[in-house]
Write an enzyme that holds these catalytic residues in place. Structure first.
Site, short mmCIF file in Angstrom:
data_model
loop_
_atom_site.label_atom_id
_atom_site.label_comp_id
_atom_site.label_asym_id
_atom_site.label_seq_id
_atom_site.Cartn_x
_atom_site.Cartn_y
_atom_site.Cartn_z
N ASN A 58 0.84 -1.21 0.00
CA ASN A 58 0.00 0.00 0.00
C ASN A 58 0.86 1.24 0.00
O ASN A 58 2.03 1.20 0.40
CB ASN A 58 -0.83 0.09 1.30
CG ASN A 58 -1.85 -1.01 1.44
OD1 ASN A 58 -2.38 -1.51 0.46
ND2 ASN A 58 -2.12 -1.40 2.67
N ASN A 62 5.99 -4.07 4.21
CA ASN A 62 6.78 -3.73 5.40
C ASN A 62 7.62 -4.94 5.83
O ASN A 62 8.80 -4.81 6.19
CB ASN A 62 5.88 -3.30 6.56
CG ASN A 62 5.09 -2.03 6.23
OD1 ASN A 62 5.50 -1.24 5.38
ND2 ASN A 62 3.96 -1.84 6.88
N GLY A 105 5.05 -6.70 25.52
CA GLY A 105 5.95 -7.79 25.11
C GLY A 105 5.28 -8.81 24.21
O GLY A 105 4.46 -8.46 23.36
N ASP A 158 5.83 6.45 16.82
CA ASP A 158 4.85 5.96 15.86
C ASP A 158 4.94 4.42 15.85
O ASP A 158 5.99 3.86 15.51
CB ASP A 158 5.19 6.52 14.46
CG ASP A 158 4.16 6.15 13.41
OD1 ASP A 158 3.30 5.29 13.67
OD2 ASP A 158 4.23 6.72 12.30
N ASP A 198 4.43 -5.76 11.97
CA ASP A 198 4.93 -6.36 10.71
C ASP A 198 6.43 -6.64 10.84
O ASP A 198 6.93 -7.69 10.41
CB ASP A 198 4.72 -5.41 9.52
CG ASP A 198 3.29 -4.88 9.44
OD1 ASP A 198 2.39 -5.53 9.98
OD2 ASP A 198 3.10 -3.80 8.85
O1 RIB Z 1 0.71 -2.70 9.71
C1 RIB Z 1 0.80 -1.41 9.18
C2 RIB Z 1 0.32 -1.41 7.77
O2 RIB Z 1 -1.05 -1.76 7.74
C3 RIB Z 1 0.38 -0.05 7.08
O3 RIB Z 1 1.60 0.18 6.43
C4 RIB Z 1 -0.84 -0.06 6.18
O4 RIB Z 1 -0.54 0.05 4.82
C5 RIB Z 1 -1.62 -1.32 6.53
O5 RIB Z 1 -1.42 -2.33 5.61
#
Ligand code: RIB
Length: 330
Positions: free
Chosen positions: A13, A47, A229, A252, A258
């Site tokens: 995305n 990611n 954790g 942030d 991910d």
């Molecule tokens: O986990 C974060 C991600 O979730 C973002 O980068 C967004 O694009 C969604 O897919």
């Protein structure tokens, strides 16, 4: 350590990100004059693919982009990261996925995803991507269910270890169709959706993990608990471990999960030690939450080792850091 080929079959995305001091109430307009907006490469799959690449894995990313400017920009970024982009497909009709992300002052976010081209990833695309002969297959649930199930079937058939980050969760996702999984990893809200149990105490984590182990055929369940954790459940041995989080000032938290799951997978593939893999992932996620954005916050392996060494030197909350220094110096 030998280089493993990891096939990430998942989403990509563009993230439209706005920071704010607080979320607007329904019907309210809030002006945030001093806080800029940005367009950042994101998507749970991308990611993770970038995290694998920055850790040094031979990373193959299969996804679907739109035939548009955002798609072109994303592909160029993946190329620069050294990711194998041969199995990135384009859909002529549907735009590249877009996520609208609101980030509050405490680093927490709310995300709405327009999946766009991600939802056109087909069984044929999956079949094609397996011609890269992966050592491991890694997925999230941000692509069509049929694509996830087909890839899981192929991985199982070929005896390739399968790693699933369970986000975003949907109660009606057919978990029973995933077959054998090496590690299944939901976060707190995903865990609640799949099990009905809020993993807010060690006892509830165990209840949720046992419930999950009846829904998926996994070797390990790892529940990501954010700033509390992670909880590891070894399904075969019926043993559990809790790994504390690293204490950092969060700017942030976008993509921290991910990055956590990707780094845990990478380290686990190297050493088959789930506890040290989770400790390593905890340090990687901690590094990422001190930075803004999704892919922009992903650390390299060298940065995570440097973070851990600094912690060990300061003799400060150093349990997780010790594991990274020990592995990282090999
Ligand atoms: O986990 C974060 C991600 O979730 C973002 O980068 C967004 O694009 C969604 O897919």
């Amino acid at each position: 350590m030998s280089k493993q080929r990891i096939l990430v079959i998942s989403s990509a995305n563009i993230d439209f990100v706005q920071r704010m001091r607080r979320m607007p109430y329904s019907g309210e307009t809030v002006i945030e004059n001093e806080l800029m907006y940005s367009y950042i490469p994101g998507g749970k799959g991308a990611n993770s693919a970038i995290a694998f690449a920055r850790f040094g894995a031979d990373t193959v990313f299969a996804c679907k982009l739109g035939h548009d400017a955002n798609g072109k920009r994303l592909r160029a970024i993946y190329d620069r990261e050294g990711i194998d982009t041969r199995y990135i497909y384009e859909d002529e009709e549907t735009p590249t996925g877009l996520a609208s992300i609101l980030v509050e002052d405490n680093g927490k976010n709310r995300i709405i995803v327009y999946p766009g081209a991600n939802m056109t990833l087909s069984a044929d695309d999956i079949e094609d991507s397996f011609t890269c002969y992966p050592d491991a297959v890694y997925m999230q649930l941000e692509i069509p269910d049929e694509a996830v199930i087909e890839a899981a079937r192929r991985a199982n058939e070929a005896g390739i270890p399968l790693f699933i980050d369970a986000g975003p969760a949907r109660l009606d996702f057919p978990l029973d169709k995933l077959g054998k999984i090496e590690i299944f990893s939901p976060n707190e809200s995903e865990c609640r959706i799949f099990t009905g149990v809020t993993p807010n105490t060690e006892e509830n984590c165990l209840r949720a993990a046992i419930r999950l182990s009846s829904l998926v055929e996994a070797k390990y369940i790892v529940i990501k608990l954010g700033d509390k954790g992670a909880f590891i459940y070894d399904v075969g041995k019926r043993e559990y471990f809790t790994v504390p989080s690293e204490k950092v000032e969060a700017v942030d938290t976008t993509a921290a999960g991910d990055i956590f799951t990707a780094v845990m997978t990478y380290v686990y593939l190297q050493n088959k030690d789930i506890v040290s893999a989770v400790k390593y992932a905890t340090c990687a996620a901690a590094t990422s939450v001190t930075r803004e954005g999704a892919s922009t916050s992903i650390p390299t392996r060298a940065e995570v080792i440097a973070y851990a060494k600094a912690k060990v030197a300061a003799d400060n909350d150093k349990d997780n850091a010790d594991a990274v220094v020990a592995e990282g110096d090999e």
